[in-house]
Enzyme design. Structure first.
Site, PDB file in Angstrom:
ATOM      1  CE1 TYR A   1      -3.967   1.804  -0.227  1.00 28.96           C
ATOM      2  CE2 TYR A   1      -3.466   2.705   1.943  1.00 28.96           C
ATOM      3  CZ  TYR A   1      -4.240   2.704   0.787  1.00 28.96           C
ATOM      4  OH  TYR A   1      -5.272   3.584   0.655  1.00 28.96           O
TER       5      TYR A   1
ATOM      6  CE  LYS B   1     -21.081 -19.880 -14.460  1.00 26.35           C
ATOM      7  NZ  LYS B   1     -22.022 -20.794 -15.124  1.00 26.35           N
TER       8      LYS B   1
ATOM      9  CG  ASP C   1     -28.587 -17.595 -13.202  1.00 28.04           C
ATOM     10  OD1 ASP C   1     -28.501 -18.399 -14.139  1.00 28.04           O
ATOM     11  OD2 ASP C   1     -28.346 -17.912 -12.026  1.00 28.04           O
TER      12      ASP C   1
ATOM     13  CG  ASP D   1     -27.467 -18.702 -17.818  1.00 31.97           C
ATOM     14  OD1 ASP D   1     -27.227 -19.699 -17.120  1.00 31.97           O
ATOM     15  OD2 ASP D   1     -27.488 -17.551 -17.355  1.00 31.97           O
TER      16      ASP D   1
ATOM     17  CB  ALA E   1     -38.214 -21.014 -28.533  1.00 25.99           C
TER      18      ALA E   1
ATOM     19  CG  ASN F   1     -23.579 -24.835 -18.932  1.00 24.80           C
ATOM     20  OD1 ASN F   1     -23.942 -25.819 -19.573  1.00 24.80           O
ATOM     21  ND2 ASN F   1     -24.167 -23.657 -19.055  1.00 24.80           N
TER      22      ASN F   1
END
Length: 753
Positions: free
Chosen positions: A37, A92, A135, A160, A193, A320
């Site tokens: 820092y 995730k 999502d 997705d 679809a 996935n």
């Protein structure tokens, strides 16, 4: 307790959630903090101000992905909003880290308007190396991804949509190979679809499926040109309308070669499956209940039904996690500006190819010892197969370079080594050994050639160019097992009972006639694979041998000791293990051979272990261990390693630092070594640990392996007159391959001596 109760407890346990931030640099001193820092951090800040690209050099950006969601389409839960979606986004992040060592910040954005969402995420480009959208409801997910991809100069990927497309694409490539169908002629029906269905259909076009052969169905029926004209469809699913009469899913499935289910559970029955073309392909991926369950679909037909679902309790799970971690890994490592179609196709093809290869034992065990072999029940790899990283990420990186999306370049072989290193020191060390072995493969006799694991290991050794394996055993049995395993492998087989090996009998008799062996007994003994392989190596017909998988170590060691023996000037062989931790490697001896060595034997064992370390490009620093430090306890047991260390230090041929006796923590903790025993010969912690007896050696290596999390390679048998290595009875195929590579290195070293 229910699964939900267990999950709540899992997430609530302190600390709450599933992720945390850890530092990657030392922060233990005031100087460390001043570098991390103020004031030291000003240096990299100025460098980045002058050259924004320097952010990839001085910050974590190059390995940082933002997982971003508005929580509007969470799987199985719907529109639950950003904050309620946070556990999913953290999850995730866990998958990114677990499978590809990618760090993640999860970002839950409270914007329902696509314009606001895009502005918010685009404004964070300086933070991330890539963005994974998650999502987000259709059709706004299409708008958001398209606009962010245009606005941002880093990869943007909506999992997705494209994750499912890539994984099912890999499965499709193998399914048509098994069924004998052709992509251009494939009649495909989509049940659903939404975003995933549209993205998957688009991806199938990239693979070679023709647009006119795709029929898409939503909850209201087939997407027809008439419905599009009436304004019933949005601009995205209008891409897949058909000039056919209106109808339902049952109509669309008649004569179809393939059903891709991305809709709702239980909407397909046996009669609909029976209406499909010969040897149909059914990917029923609704979760948790597929469009038709596995057993029903398989039993509906007498021909071959190739079935995939989203469930882990059925074969061919479309998951996935086989895609996004490795896509981003490859994209980040070449600093790609996008994840384009070429990169997605490369990922699918790499996954499809991997499914055709022999599956590691560790993967089989993780899935209950399922018979994982390429065919209708295994068309895509399992998520826990670590090889996915080494196949998919390089393929994606190469496609990025080839398509112009990459800002950096990588060479495939060094890149794979870097990926190996991400999984731990063991993979990195073994990569060194494997590469050395490939540079000059040797003829390797495998004494237990009819064993299934040995056959699979031999196939891998030959396929990867590590060694030229020779399987010793019954020829008919071996050939039958090779065929049963489905291996494209025509091994060299030597059958001791099926040929004229009088020269081998003569040699065995010559070596053992004054040890009580008659000529007749030699003729019988040579049929034993261990004796045959030993004579084979002793005569120079093979360069090295492995044995021991099917019988106890002493029994396996006895034939090569009797036939080959130890090197000139060597009284005792020794068993050495390489133990690798996350950032450290140590060699432990003797763990397999010498039960109660004296000081001279301990000194010999130390020389052997140091030699093994050097085969792995590790400069040895040896410590002879005890329960005392440099004379703090004086008895016969502590004098033994003390005397051995003294002998080694007095030997001018010993060109590595060695000291002892010392306790284990003294040997491996730098502060103890330097502060309390500054006189010690070791200036750095030891990496060769020599135990006072076999009992201690065996206990230590197994404790370090099981409780310390070390990966073990070995035991490597050192001190033999020819390269001989003895396996452990529970070794897996990868262990056999690793020890085979070590045997090749041993043979190479002798050639160079």
């Amino acid at each position: 307790m229910t699964l939900e109760d267990d999950s709540l407890e899992y997430h609530r346990e302190d600390p709450p959630g599933k992720i945390e931030i850890r530092t990657t640099k030392s922060t233990s001193t005031q100087r460390d903090l001043s570098l991390a820092y103020s004031p030291g951090v000003a240096g990299p800040c100025r460098a980045i101000d002058e050259d924004p690209e320097a952010a990839y050099e001085y910050t974590a950006k190059a390995n940082l992905v933002g997982v971003v969601s508005d929580g509007s389409a969470v799987l199985g839960l719907g529109d639950i909003g950003p904050q309620a979606s946070k556990p999913v986004m953290e999850g995730k992040g866990v998958l990114f880290k677990r499978f590809a060592d990618i760090d993640v910040f999860d970002i839950e954005v409270d914007h329902t308007d696509p314009d606001d969402f895009v502005d918010c995420v685009a404004g964070m480009e300086s933070t991330f190396g890539g963005v994974n959208l998650e999502d987000i409801a259709a059709p706004k997910c299409f708008v958001i991804e398209e606009r962010l991809s245009e606005a941002m100069d880093i990869p943007v990927f909506h999992d997705d949509q494209h994750g499912t497309a890539i994984i099912t694409g890999a499965a499709l490539l193998n399914a048509i190979e098994i069924s004998g169908k052709d992509l251009e002629d494939l009649q495909v029906t989509f049940a659903g679809a939404g975003a995933a269905a549209i993205a998957t259909a688009r991806f199938y076009l990239s693979l070679g499926v023709r647009r006119e052969n795709i029929t898409m169905v939503d909850i209201d029926g087939i997407l027809t040109d008439e419905r599009a004209a009436s304004g019933d469809l949005n601009e995205y699913n209008r891409e897949f309308t058909s000039d056919v009469p209106e109808g339902g899913l049952d109509d669309a499935m008649v004569g179809a070669d393939m059903l891709v289910g991305l809709s709702a559970g239980g909407i397909v029955d046996e009669e609909m499956v029976q209406s499909m073309a010969d040897d149909p392909i059914i990917f029923a991926m609704a979760n948790p209940e597929p469009e038709i369950d596995y057993e029903t679909a398989k039993s509906a037909r007498d021909d071959t039904v190739i079935m995939a679902t989203g469930r882990s309790d059925y074969p061919n799970q479309v998951n996935n996690v086989l895609g996004f971690p490795f896509l981003f890994r490859g994209a980040l490592d070449v600093r790609a500006t996008e994840i384009n179609e070429a990169m997605k196709v490369a990922a699918a093809e790499a996954l499809a190819d991997l499914a055709k290869r022999d599956v590691p034992d560790a993967v089989r065990k993780a899935y209950g010892d399922q018979p994982l072999q390429f065919g209708p029940e295994y068309i895509i790899p399992k998520p826990l197969d670590t090889r996915v990283l080494f196949e998919v990420a390089p393929a994606v990186a190469e496609a990025a370079m080839g398509s112009g999306a990459a800002r950096d370049e990588v060479d495939t072989e060094p890149y794979v080594e870097r990926l190996e290193a991400r999984l731990g020191k063991s993979r990195e060390m073994m990569r060194i050994v494997l590469n050395k072995a490939k540079s000059d493969p040797k003829r390797l006799a495998l004494a237990e050639g009819a064993n299934e694991k040995i056959i699979r290991a031999a196939h891998q050794l030959e396929e990867e160019g590590i060694a030229d394996p020779v399987l010793i055993g019954n020829r008919t049995t071996i050939e039958r097992k090779v065929e049963g395993l489905g291996l494209a492998f025509d091994p060299e087989v030597v059958d001791p009972a099926g040929g004229d090996y009088e020269a081998y009998v003569d040699r065995l008799y010559e070596l053992r006639q004054r040890k009580g062996l008659t000529r007749r007994e030699a003729a019988e003994t040579i049929r034993d694979g261990d004796y045959f392989a030993s004579v084979m190596v002793e005569r120079g017909d093979a360069d090295a041998m492995l044995t021991g998988l099917t019988h106890h170590y002493p029994s396996a060691l006895r034939p090569p000791l009797r036939v080959i023996g130890t090197e000139d000037g060597v009284e005792h062989a020794a068993g050495v293990y390489m133990l690798t931790f996350q950032n450290q490697v140590v060699f432990v001896a003797d763990a397999t051979v010498n039960q109660d060595p004296d000081a001279e034997t301990l000194a010999e064992v130390t020389r052997h272990a140091a030699g093994v370390a050097r085969q792995f490009d590790v400069e040895p620093r040896a410590a002879l261990l005890s329960y005392s430090d440099f004379g703090s306890v004086d008895n016969p047991g502590t004098r033994k390693p003390r005397r051995a260390a003294a002998r080694l230090r007095e030997d001018p041929a010993v060109d590595f630092p060695v000291d002892g006796e010392m306790q284990a923590d003294t040997a491996v903790v730098e502060d103890l070594l330097q502060d309390d025993y500054e006189f010690a010969e070791l200036e750095e912690p030891a990496n060769v640990l020599v135990l006072p007896n076999l009992e201690a050696g065996n206990i230590v290596y197994k404790l370090l392996q099981r409780l310390g999390g070390a990966d073990a390679v070995g035991p490597m048998l050192a001190g033999m007159d020819e390269p001989v290595h003895v396996l452990q009875r529970d070794d897996e195929v990868k262990d056999i391959v690793n020890l085979g590579a070590a045997a090749v290195l041993d043979a190479q070293r002798r050639d160079q001596a």
